[in-house]
Design a protein around this motif. Structure first.
Motif, short mmCIF file in Angstrom:
data_model
loop_
_atom_site.label_atom_id
_atom_site.label_comp_id
_atom_site.label_asym_id
_atom_site.label_seq_id
_atom_site.Cartn_x
_atom_site.Cartn_y
_atom_site.Cartn_z
N ILE A 37 0.86 -1.18 0.00
CA ILE A 37 0.00 0.00 0.00
C ILE A 37 0.90 1.23 0.00
O ILE A 37 1.77 1.37 0.85
N TYR A 38 0.68 2.08 -0.99
CA TYR A 38 1.44 3.31 -1.14
C TYR A 38 0.52 4.49 -0.86
O TYR A 38 -0.61 4.53 -1.33
N GLU A 39 1.02 5.48 -0.14
CA GLU A 39 0.27 6.71 0.06
C GLU A 39 0.58 7.65 -1.09
O GLU A 39 1.74 7.91 -1.39
N VAL A 40 -0.47 8.14 -1.75
CA VAL A 40 -0.31 9.10 -2.84
C VAL A 40 -0.52 10.47 -2.21
O VAL A 40 -1.63 10.85 -1.87
N ARG A 41 0.61 11.17 -2.01
CA ARG A 41 0.53 12.46 -1.33
C ARG A 41 1.62 13.37 -1.86
O ARG A 41 2.78 12.99 -1.87
N PRO A 42 1.24 14.57 -2.28
CA PRO A 42 2.27 15.51 -2.75
C PRO A 42 3.25 15.84 -1.63
O PRO A 42 2.90 15.84 -0.46
N GLY A 43 4.47 16.09 -2.04
CA GLY A 43 5.47 16.53 -1.08
C GLY A 43 6.14 15.41 -0.32
O GLY A 43 6.76 15.68 0.71
N ALA A 52 2.57 20.51 -7.23
CA ALA A 52 3.19 19.28 -6.75
C ALA A 52 2.63 18.07 -7.48
O ALA A 52 1.43 17.98 -7.71
N ARG A 53 3.50 17.19 -7.84
CA ARG A 53 3.06 15.94 -8.46
C ARG A 53 3.72 14.80 -7.74
O ARG A 53 4.78 14.94 -7.13
N VAL A 54 3.06 13.66 -7.80
CA VAL A 54 3.56 12.45 -7.16
C VAL A 54 3.96 11.51 -8.29
O VAL A 54 3.12 11.07 -9.06
N THR A 55 5.25 11.22 -8.38
CA THR A 55 5.77 10.42 -9.48
C THR A 55 5.72 8.93 -9.15
O THR A 55 5.87 8.53 -8.00
N VAL A 56 5.53 8.13 -10.20
CA VAL A 56 5.48 6.67 -10.08
C VAL A 56 6.42 6.09 -11.12
O VAL A 56 6.39 6.49 -12.28
N GLY A 57 7.26 5.15 -10.70
CA GLY A 57 8.14 4.51 -11.67
C GLY A 57 9.15 3.60 -11.02
O GLY A 57 9.18 3.41 -9.82
N ARG A 58 9.98 3.03 -11.87
CA ARG A 58 10.99 2.06 -11.47
C ARG A 58 12.24 2.73 -10.89
O ARG A 58 13.07 2.08 -10.27
N ASP A 59 12.37 4.04 -11.09
CA ASP A 59 13.53 4.76 -10.58
C ASP A 59 13.40 5.00 -9.08
O ASP A 59 12.33 5.37 -8.60
N ALA A 60 14.47 4.80 -8.35
CA ALA A 60 14.45 4.98 -6.90
C ALA A 60 14.13 6.42 -6.50
O ALA A 60 13.71 6.67 -5.38
N GLY A 61 14.28 7.38 -7.41
CA GLY A 61 13.97 8.77 -7.11
C GLY A 61 12.49 9.10 -7.22
O GLY A 61 12.08 10.21 -6.86
N CYS A 62 11.68 8.17 -7.69
CA CYS A 62 10.24 8.42 -7.79
C CYS A 62 9.60 8.42 -6.40
O CYS A 62 10.06 7.72 -5.50
N ASP A 63 8.52 9.18 -6.25
CA ASP A 63 7.80 9.19 -4.97
C ASP A 63 7.26 7.80 -4.64
O ASP A 63 7.28 7.38 -3.50
#
Length: 143
Positions: A37-43, A52-63
């Motif tokens: 379970i991931y929290e989708v929250r700006p910042g 503010a955007r919440v990024t999703v992806g395979r990169d470790a830098g994504c939110d």
């Protein structure tokens, strides 16, 4: 919230080893018995702002770190409209597409998210749940 019901088991570092890396995907690993379970929250990683955007992806830098081989490094992003609280999702030009309730989202186009929605990032299927929908999901989930 994002719920990944059939998330692969993740390889966590041993507790006594220090590392700065996030859990890694193990190809061929079985699905975890409990959903992620991931929290989708700006910042989460940067200070919140009006854009503010919440990024999703395979990169470790994504939110939201999505360790799946069919997810792009930066796959998609969420935005919340501050006055209304409404959420949108935008595909960030991913290789394998972002799908909302089975329909492909065109790259760069924002799509409004209902209270409960099925999202697919490549072949990784997750549920987007607003608070009321999350409560219903948890009540209906077998113990």
């Amino acid at each position: 919230m994002l719920v990944w019901e059939d998330a692969p088991s993740l390889a966590f570092p041993e507790p006594d080893r220090q590392t700065t890396t996030l859990p890694s995907y193990r190809p061929g690993a079985r699905a975890s018995p409990e959903p992620l379970i991931y929290e989708v929250r700006p910042g989460l990683r940067v200070p919140a702002s009006d854009d503010a955007r919440v990024t999703v992806g395979r990169d470790a830098g994504c939110d939201i770190f999505l360790p799946h081989p069919t997810a792009s490094r930066l796959h998609a992003f969420f935005r919340q409209d501050p006055p209304s609280g409404a959420w949108t999702i935008t595909d960030a030009g991913s290789q394998n597409g972002t799908y909302l309730d089975g329909a492909l989202i065109l790259p760069g186009r924002s799509s409004p998210l209902p209270g409960r929605a099925s999202l697919r990032f490549g072949r990784a299927e997750l549920l987007f749940l607003q608070p009321a929908a999350l409560e219903e999901y948890l009540v209906a989930r077998p113990s």
